[in-house]
Motif scaffolding. Structure first.
Motif, mmCIF file in Angstrom:
data_model
loop_
_atom_site.group_PDB
_atom_site.id
_atom_site.type_symbol
_atom_site.label_atom_id
_atom_site.label_comp_id
_atom_site.label_asym_id
_atom_site.label_seq_id
_atom_site.Cartn_x
_atom_site.Cartn_y
_atom_site.Cartn_z
ATOM 1 N N SER A 178 13.239 -7.001 -10.116
ATOM 2 C CA SER A 178 12.706 -5.678 -10.452
ATOM 3 C C SER A 178 11.194 -5.722 -10.267
ATOM 4 N N THR A 179 10.737 -5.490 -9.053
ATOM 5 C CA THR A 179 9.338 -5.728 -8.686
ATOM 6 C C THR A 179 8.320 -4.872 -9.423
ATOM 7 N N ALA A 180 8.749 -3.731 -9.946
ATOM 8 C CA ALA A 180 7.798 -2.841 -10.618
ATOM 9 C C ALA A 180 8.003 -2.834 -12.130
ATOM 10 N N ASN A 181 8.544 -3.895 -12.688
ATOM 11 C CA ASN A 181 8.766 -3.969 -14.131
ATOM 12 C C ASN A 181 7.411 -4.154 -14.820
ATOM 13 N N VAL A 182 6.959 -3.117 -15.469
ATOM 14 C CA VAL A 182 5.613 -3.101 -16.049
ATOM 15 C C VAL A 182 5.458 -4.155 -17.143
ATOM 16 N N LYS A 183 6.482 -4.317 -17.988
ATOM 17 C CA LYS A 183 6.392 -5.323 -19.049
ATOM 18 C C LYS A 183 6.263 -6.722 -18.461
ATOM 19 N N ALA A 184 7.014 -7.006 -17.420
ATOM 20 C CA ALA A 184 6.944 -8.329 -16.784
ATOM 21 C C ALA A 184 5.577 -8.544 -16.154
ATOM 22 N N LEU A 185 5.073 -7.534 -15.456
ATOM 23 C CA LEU A 185 3.742 -7.639 -14.840
ATOM 24 C C LEU A 185 2.669 -7.840 -15.898
ATOM 25 N N PHE A 186 2.769 -7.083 -16.992
ATOM 26 C CA PHE A 186 1.789 -7.156 -18.067
ATOM 27 C C PHE A 186 1.798 -8.545 -18.720
ATOM 28 N N ARG A 187 2.965 -9.047 -19.043
ATOM 29 C CA ARG A 187 3.052 -10.342 -19.722
ATOM 30 C C ARG A 187 2.671 -11.484 -18.797
ATOM 31 N N ARG A 188 3.028 -11.383 -17.519
ATOM 32 C CA ARG A 188 2.605 -12.422 -16.578
ATOM 33 C C ARG A 188 1.088 -12.394 -16.414
ATOM 34 N N ALA A 189 0.505 -11.215 -16.404
ATOM 35 C CA ALA A 189 -0.954 -11.094 -16.315
ATOM 36 C C ALA A 189 -1.624 -11.748 -17.517
ATOM 37 N N GLN A 190 -1.056 -11.563 -18.706
ATOM 38 C CA GLN A 190 -1.617 -12.194 -19.896
ATOM 39 C C GLN A 190 -1.559 -13.718 -19.780
ATOM 40 N N ALA A 191 -0.474 -14.236 -19.252
ATOM 41 C CA ALA A 191 -0.346 -15.682 -19.084
ATOM 42 C C ALA A 191 -1.347 -16.189 -18.047
ATOM 43 N N TYR A 192 -1.478 -15.473 -16.936
ATOM 44 C CA TYR A 192 -2.477 -15.861 -15.923
ATOM 45 C C TYR A 192 -3.885 -15.857 -16.526
ATOM 46 N N ALA A 193 -4.202 -14.833 -17.283
ATOM 47 C CA ALA A 193 -5.531 -14.737 -17.893
ATOM 48 C C ALA A 193 -5.771 -15.892 -18.857
ATOM 49 N N ALA A 194 -4.766 -16.255 -19.626
ATOM 50 C CA ALA A 194 -4.903 -17.371 -20.563
ATOM 51 C C ALA A 194 -5.168 -18.676 -19.830
ATOM 52 N N GLN A 195 -4.715 -18.767 -18.594
ATOM 53 C CA GLN A 195 -4.972 -19.947 -17.767
ATOM 54 C C GLN A 195 -6.284 -19.836 -16.994
ATOM 55 N N GLY A 196 -6.962 -18.719 -17.121
ATOM 56 C CA GLY A 196 -8.213 -18.515 -16.399
ATOM 57 C C GLY A 196 -8.010 -18.023 -14.978
ATOM 58 N N GLU A 197 -6.795 -17.613 -14.645
ATOM 59 C CA GLU A 197 -6.470 -17.096 -13.307
ATOM 60 C C GLU A 197 -6.645 -15.576 -13.309
ATOM 61 N N PHE A 198 -7.905 -15.153 -13.363
ATOM 62 C CA PHE A 198 -8.199 -13.740 -13.542
ATOM 63 C C PHE A 198 -7.844 -12.882 -12.327
ATOM 64 N N GLU A 199 -7.938 -13.433 -11.137
ATOM 65 C CA GLU A 199 -7.569 -12.656 -9.948
ATOM 66 C C GLU A 199 -6.074 -12.359 -9.935
ATOM 67 N N MET A 200 -5.265 -13.344 -10.299
ATOM 68 C CA MET A 200 -3.820 -13.145 -10.358
ATOM 69 C C MET A 200 -3.486 -12.126 -11.455
ATOM 70 N N ALA A 201 -4.169 -12.236 -12.589
ATOM 71 C CA ALA A 201 -3.952 -11.301 -13.688
ATOM 72 C C ALA A 201 -4.306 -9.887 -13.251
ATOM 73 N N GLU A 202 -5.433 -9.739 -12.594
ATOM 74 C CA GLU A 202 -5.876 -8.420 -12.129
ATOM 75 C C GLU A 202 -4.879 -7.846 -11.117
ATOM 76 N N HIS A 203 -4.351 -8.692 -10.248
ATOM 77 C CA HIS A 203 -3.360 -8.242 -9.267
ATOM 78 C C HIS A 203 -2.128 -7.668 -9.971
ATOM 79 N N ASP A 204 -1.607 -8.397 -10.953
ATOM 80 C CA ASP A 204 -0.432 -7.922 -11.683
ATOM 81 C C ASP A 204 -0.728 -6.651 -12.475
ATOM 82 N N LEU A 205 -1.888 -6.596 -13.099
ATOM 83 C CA LEU A 205 -2.238 -5.400 -13.867
ATOM 84 C C LEU A 205 -2.447 -4.195 -12.952
#
Length: 106
Positions: A39-66
């Motif tokens: 489900s490529t446009a699942n907002v909850k999944a994108l949001f939570r994955r972005a939070q995990a990326y941000a916690a790892q310091g992967e801000f570009e990946m987080a921004e992409h998902d958001l």
């Protein structure tokens, strides 16, 4: 669909319990990516994955998902606020790196 809900609830719980643990973030990314594979446009999944990326310091990946989450739901206040928080965190990280390199080469 029920499996997705369970996976997303697991991701949310993991982020709340141990957000700074790299292994937890990796697990959240794995779980949410599994949901997004179906489900490529699942907002909850994108949001939570972005939070995990941000916690790892992967801000570009987080921004992409958001960005993808905001495209799916342009008026989602949580996504908008998280994007602002991520941009600020990325800016702070850049400033810290610049200061560190300035000291190294001064």
């Amino acid at each position: 669909l029920v499996r997705h809900a369970c996976q997303l609830n697991l991701a949310a719980a993991l982020l709340k319990v141990v957000k700074d643990d790299p292994d937890v973030c990796t697990e959240v990314i794995k779980v949410t990516s599994s949901v997004l594979a179906e489900s490529t446009a699942n907002v909850k999944a994108l949001f939570r994955r972005a939070q995990a990326y941000a916690a790892q310091g992967e801000f570009e990946m987080a921004e992409h998902d958001l960005g993808a989450a905001q495209n799916a739901e342009p008026d989602n206040k949580e996504v908008i606020n998280e994007r602002k928080r991520i941009k600020l965190a990325a800016k702070n990280q850049d400033q810290k790196q610049k200061a560190m390199f300035a000291k190294m080469f001064a």
